[in-house]
Design a protein around this motif. Sequence first.
Motif, mmCIF file in Angstrom:
data_model
loop_
_atom_site.group_PDB
_atom_site.id
_atom_site.type_symbol
_atom_site.label_atom_id
_atom_site.label_comp_id
_atom_site.label_asym_id
_atom_site.label_seq_id
_atom_site.Cartn_x
_atom_site.Cartn_y
_atom_site.Cartn_z
ATOM 1 N N MET A 1 0.841 -1.164 0.000
ATOM 2 C CA MET A 1 0.000 0.000 0.000
ATOM 3 C C MET A 1 0.898 1.242 0.000
ATOM 4 S SD MET A 1 -3.146 0.902 2.602
ATOM 5 C CE MET A 1 -3.434 -0.813 2.911
ATOM 6 N N ASN A 2 0.653 2.176 -0.897
ATOM 7 C CA ASN A 2 1.431 3.410 -0.994
ATOM 8 C C ASN A 2 0.565 4.570 -0.528
ATOM 9 O OD1 ASN A 2 3.246 5.384 -1.583
ATOM 10 N ND2 ASN A 2 3.190 5.120 -3.797
ATOM 11 N N GLN A 3 0.807 5.043 0.685
ATOM 12 C CA GLN A 3 0.000 6.124 1.250
ATOM 13 C C GLN A 3 0.891 7.235 1.763
ATOM 14 O OE1 GLN A 3 -2.066 3.986 4.344
ATOM 15 N NE2 GLN A 3 -3.812 3.601 3.021
ATOM 16 N N ARG A 4 0.323 8.426 1.886
ATOM 17 C CA ARG A 4 1.016 9.551 2.497
ATOM 18 C C ARG A 4 -0.024 10.530 3.018
ATOM 19 N NH1 ARG A 4 1.450 14.337 -0.543
ATOM 20 N NH2 ARG A 4 0.561 14.132 -2.602
ATOM 21 N N LEU A 5 0.339 11.267 4.015
ATOM 22 C CA LEU A 5 -0.521 12.314 4.540
ATOM 23 C C LEU A 5 -0.405 13.511 3.605
ATOM 24 C CD1 LEU A 5 -2.352 12.866 6.982
ATOM 25 C CD2 LEU A 5 -0.358 13.782 8.146
ATOM 26 N N ALA A 6 -1.513 13.965 3.053
ATOM 27 C CA ALA A 6 -1.487 15.014 2.033
ATOM 28 C C ALA A 6 -1.745 16.401 2.621
ATOM 29 C CB ALA A 6 -2.514 14.711 0.944
ATOM 30 N N HIS A 7 -2.820 16.560 3.382
ATOM 31 C CA HIS A 7 -3.206 17.868 3.911
ATOM 32 C C HIS A 7 -3.613 17.750 5.373
ATOM 33 C CE1 HIS A 7 -3.513 19.051 -0.283
ATOM 34 N NE2 HIS A 7 -4.514 18.211 -0.478
ATOM 35 N N VAL A 8 -3.417 18.832 6.102
ATOM 36 C CA VAL A 8 -3.982 18.998 7.432
ATOM 37 C C VAL A 8 -4.884 20.220 7.348
ATOM 38 C CG1 VAL A 8 -3.491 19.605 9.835
ATOM 39 C CG2 VAL A 8 -2.019 17.983 8.631
ATOM 40 N N THR A 9 -6.133 20.070 7.767
ATOM 41 C CA THR A 9 -7.064 21.189 7.732
ATOM 42 C C THR A 9 -6.777 22.134 8.883
ATOM 43 O OG1 THR A 9 -8.794 19.851 6.706
ATOM 44 C CG2 THR A 9 -9.496 21.862 7.819
ATOM 45 N N LEU A 10 -6.689 23.418 8.564
ATOM 46 C CA LEU A 10 -6.456 24.451 9.559
ATOM 47 C C LEU A 10 -7.615 25.439 9.492
ATOM 48 C CD1 LEU A 10 -4.485 25.666 11.658
ATOM 49 C CD2 LEU A 10 -3.557 27.030 9.780
ATOM 50 N N LEU A 11 -8.358 25.535 10.596
ATOM 51 C CA LEU A 11 -9.454 26.499 10.656
ATOM 52 C C LEU A 11 -8.893 27.913 10.705
ATOM 53 C CD1 LEU A 11 -11.738 24.733 13.276
ATOM 54 C CD2 LEU A 11 -12.238 25.053 10.849
ATOM 55 N N VAL A 12 -9.441 28.795 9.860
ATOM 56 C CA VAL A 12 -8.997 30.184 9.809
ATOM 57 C C VAL A 12 -10.206 31.105 9.897
ATOM 58 C CG1 VAL A 12 -6.939 29.599 8.464
ATOM 59 C CG2 VAL A 12 -9.023 30.308 7.261
ATOM 60 N N ARG A 13 -9.954 32.337 10.303
ATOM 61 C CA ARG A 13 -11.020 33.330 10.418
ATOM 62 C C ARG A 13 -11.444 33.834 9.039
ATOM 63 N NH1 ARG A 13 -8.923 36.485 14.520
ATOM 64 N NH2 ARG A 13 -7.496 37.342 12.985
ATOM 65 N N ASN A 14 -10.453 33.990 8.160
ATOM 66 C CA ASN A 14 -10.715 34.577 6.850
ATOM 67 C C ASN A 14 -9.691 34.029 5.860
ATOM 68 O OD1 ASN A 14 -9.761 36.941 4.920
ATOM 69 N ND2 ASN A 14 -11.950 37.242 5.330
ATOM 70 N N TYR A 15 -10.167 33.584 4.703
ATOM 71 C CA TYR A 15 -9.258 33.024 3.705
ATOM 72 C C TYR A 15 -8.141 33.993 3.333
ATOM 73 C CZ TYR A 15 -12.514 29.171 2.569
ATOM 74 O OH TYR A 15 -13.303 28.056 2.600
ATOM 75 N N ASN A 16 -8.502 35.223 2.986
ATOM 76 C CA ASN A 16 -7.512 36.158 2.452
ATOM 77 C C ASN A 16 -6.457 36.548 3.480
ATOM 78 O OD1 ASN A 16 -8.711 36.091 -0.083
ATOM 79 N ND2 ASN A 16 -10.073 37.791 0.402
ATOM 80 N N GLU A 17 -6.858 36.779 4.739
ATOM 81 C CA GLU A 17 -5.852 37.130 5.744
ATOM 82 C C GLU A 17 -4.935 35.947 6.026
ATOM 83 O OE1 GLU A 17 -7.737 38.408 9.401
ATOM 84 O OE2 GLU A 17 -8.252 36.360 9.971
ATOM 85 N N ALA A 18 -5.481 34.735 5.980
ATOM 86 C CA ALA A 18 -4.668 33.541 6.212
ATOM 87 C C ALA A 18 -3.685 33.334 5.058
ATOM 88 C CB ALA A 18 -5.554 32.313 6.391
ATOM 89 N N ILE A 19 -4.145 33.496 3.828
ATOM 90 C CA ILE A 19 -3.249 33.377 2.676
ATOM 91 C C ILE A 19 -2.118 34.395 2.801
ATOM 92 C CG2 ILE A 19 -3.038 33.755 0.183
ATOM 93 C CD1 ILE A 19 -5.950 32.619 -0.040
ATOM 94 N N ALA A 20 -2.446 35.632 3.149
ATOM 95 C CA ALA A 20 -1.422 36.673 3.284
ATOM 96 C C ALA A 20 -0.395 36.296 4.336
ATOM 97 C CB ALA A 20 -2.075 38.019 3.618
ATOM 98 N N PHE A 21 -0.831 35.793 5.484
ATOM 99 C CA PHE A 21 0.096 35.411 6.543
ATOM 100 C C PHE A 21 1.001 34.263 6.091
ATOM 101 C CE2 PHE A 21 1.268 32.570 10.012
ATOM 102 C CZ PHE A 21 1.991 33.439 10.819
ATOM 103 N N TYR A 22 0.410 33.200 5.596
ATOM 104 C CA TYR A 22 1.204 32.020 5.267
ATOM 105 C C TYR A 22 2.134 32.254 4.083
ATOM 106 C CZ TYR A 22 -1.102 29.534 8.909
ATOM 107 O OH TYR A 22 -1.529 29.153 10.154
ATOM 108 N N THR A 23 1.769 33.109 3.145
ATOM 109 C CA THR A 23 2.653 33.374 2.008
ATOM 110 C C THR A 23 3.656 34.489 2.308
ATOM 111 O OG1 THR A 23 1.036 34.854 0.967
ATOM 112 C CG2 THR A 23 1.005 32.526 0.295
ATOM 113 N N ASN A 24 3.221 35.577 2.932
ATOM 114 C CA ASN A 24 4.113 36.725 3.157
ATOM 115 C C ASN A 24 5.011 36.578 4.375
ATOM 116 O OD1 ASN A 24 2.960 37.985 0.917
ATOM 117 N ND2 ASN A 24 1.421 39.009 2.160
ATOM 118 N N VAL A 25 4.513 35.975 5.439
ATOM 119 C CA VAL A 25 5.296 35.858 6.670
ATOM 120 C C VAL A 25 6.074 34.545 6.692
ATOM 121 C CG1 VAL A 25 5.226 35.804 9.201
ATOM 122 C CG2 VAL A 25 3.725 37.374 7.944
ATOM 123 N N LEU A 26 5.380 33.431 6.510
ATOM 124 C CA LEU A 26 6.079 32.141 6.550
ATOM 125 C C LEU A 26 6.763 31.791 5.232
ATOM 126 C CD1 LEU A 26 3.849 29.764 8.711
ATOM 127 C CD2 LEU A 26 5.940 30.956 9.327
#
Length: 131
Positions: free
Chosen positions: A1-26
Amino acid sequence: MNQRLAHVTLLVRNYNEAIAFYTNVLGFTLASDLDMGGGKRWVVVAPPSAAGCSLLLAEAKTDEEKRGVGHQGAGRVWLFLHTDDFWRDFPVLQSRGLHFLETPRSEVYGHVAVFEDLYGNKWDLLEPLAG
């Protein structure tokens, strides 16, 4: 069996602010941002060299989901961002405004410092030691 963990769901307040944080800061890349209708989106962010797991950002809608934003680890470190050079990345992330909760330390498993994301979830920035 070939498996891997693909995604972890992270609850956020707002899509756009979360995208900005994860792309611009991290410095993550925006791997996907698809409109699914009804205000729902399929938003995936990942470290730029990620061969492993990514984050599926989920905008909280219900009261229960909203209460979970920033508390998914119940106050503990629950996400681990590995780096190949802690001492290179730590000052860069600090200069981008990332809030570290402690000074860096060396442990038997590697160089590490705990930080918070924009919602208060705790993460380790970690350079694992070889072996």
